[in-house]
Design a protein around this motif. Sequence first.
Motif, short mmCIF file in Angstrom:
data_model
loop_
_atom_site.label_atom_id
_atom_site.label_comp_id
_atom_site.label_asym_id
_atom_site.label_seq_id
_atom_site.Cartn_x
_atom_site.Cartn_y
_atom_site.Cartn_z
N LEU A 80 0.62 3.43 -22.19
CA LEU A 80 0.95 3.75 -20.33
C LEU A 80 2.06 4.45 -20.59
O LEU A 80 1.83 6.02 -20.49
CB LEU A 80 0.61 2.92 -19.41
N VAL A 81 2.91 3.72 -21.60
CA VAL A 81 4.35 4.75 -20.86
C VAL A 81 4.36 6.30 -21.93
O VAL A 81 4.63 7.50 -21.59
CB VAL A 81 5.51 4.47 -21.62
N GLN A 82 3.51 6.02 -23.39
CA GLN A 82 3.83 7.18 -23.76
C GLN A 82 2.46 8.31 -23.02
O GLN A 82 2.63 9.85 -23.39
CB GLN A 82 2.92 7.02 -25.06
N LYS A 135 3.46 11.95 -21.84
CA LYS A 135 2.37 13.29 -22.30
C LYS A 135 1.83 14.36 -21.19
O LYS A 135 2.70 15.22 -21.04
CB LYS A 135 1.67 12.94 -22.80
N TRP A 136 1.61 13.57 -20.12
CA TRP A 136 1.03 13.71 -19.27
C TRP A 136 2.04 14.77 -18.11
O TRP A 136 2.28 15.14 -16.92
CB TRP A 136 0.32 12.95 -18.33
N GLY A 137 3.65 13.92 -18.14
CA GLY A 137 4.30 14.50 -16.68
C GLY A 137 4.15 13.98 -16.10
O GLY A 137 4.95 13.95 -14.85
N VAL A 138 3.65 12.65 -15.59
CA VAL A 138 3.43 12.26 -14.65
C VAL A 138 4.52 11.73 -13.52
O VAL A 138 4.73 11.43 -12.47
CB VAL A 138 2.70 11.07 -14.71
N GLY A 159 11.64 14.53 -16.09
CA GLY A 159 11.53 13.69 -17.32
C GLY A 159 10.97 12.43 -17.43
O GLY A 159 11.46 11.57 -16.29
N PRO A 160 10.56 12.26 -18.91
CA PRO A 160 9.93 10.43 -18.40
C PRO A 160 11.97 9.55 -18.32
O PRO A 160 12.64 9.33 -18.36
CB PRO A 160 10.18 10.06 -20.22
#
Length: 163
Positions: free
Chosen positions: A96-98, A102-105, A110-111
Amino acid sequence: MKSKGFEGMACSIAGVLAAIGDRWAVLILRDLSFGLSKYEDLRRSTGVTNATLSDRLKHLEENALIERRRYQVNPERYEYVLTRKGRDTILLTQALVQVGDKWGVSGRAGPPLKFTNRKTGGAVKLAMVDQDTGETVQLNDLQPQPGPGADDLVRWRLTYLRS
């Protein structure tokens, strides 16, 4: 409105979802994997209500994903730890983190987390690998096939792959 359960469904995903329960439980499992174990810390981290947290902890314990351990006698206090089965859910939270990264949620900054190899310091990501060769398998090379527990519904779903 309570949704229909997954009982009797031949689906590993449905079974895991039933054991976890809901989105709050996923966040609780996330926090437990980070080492949080006290009720108040879990409540603070998730922002969940006491009633919801108590309910989710009970559900996770009933499904053998966590264990409640007494760490203080007077007054009696408990902590919550992942079981062996619960530690397997770390794969889900990592996935889920990955995907979220990737989706930039999480926004423009940033992450909010990064995961590294403790030994090398290198970034870590989940990947699908061939069980026999250890080689990475790309998504477009992934081929679902019926397993030994497949029922007619599973086989029917897979007919769309062959069309």
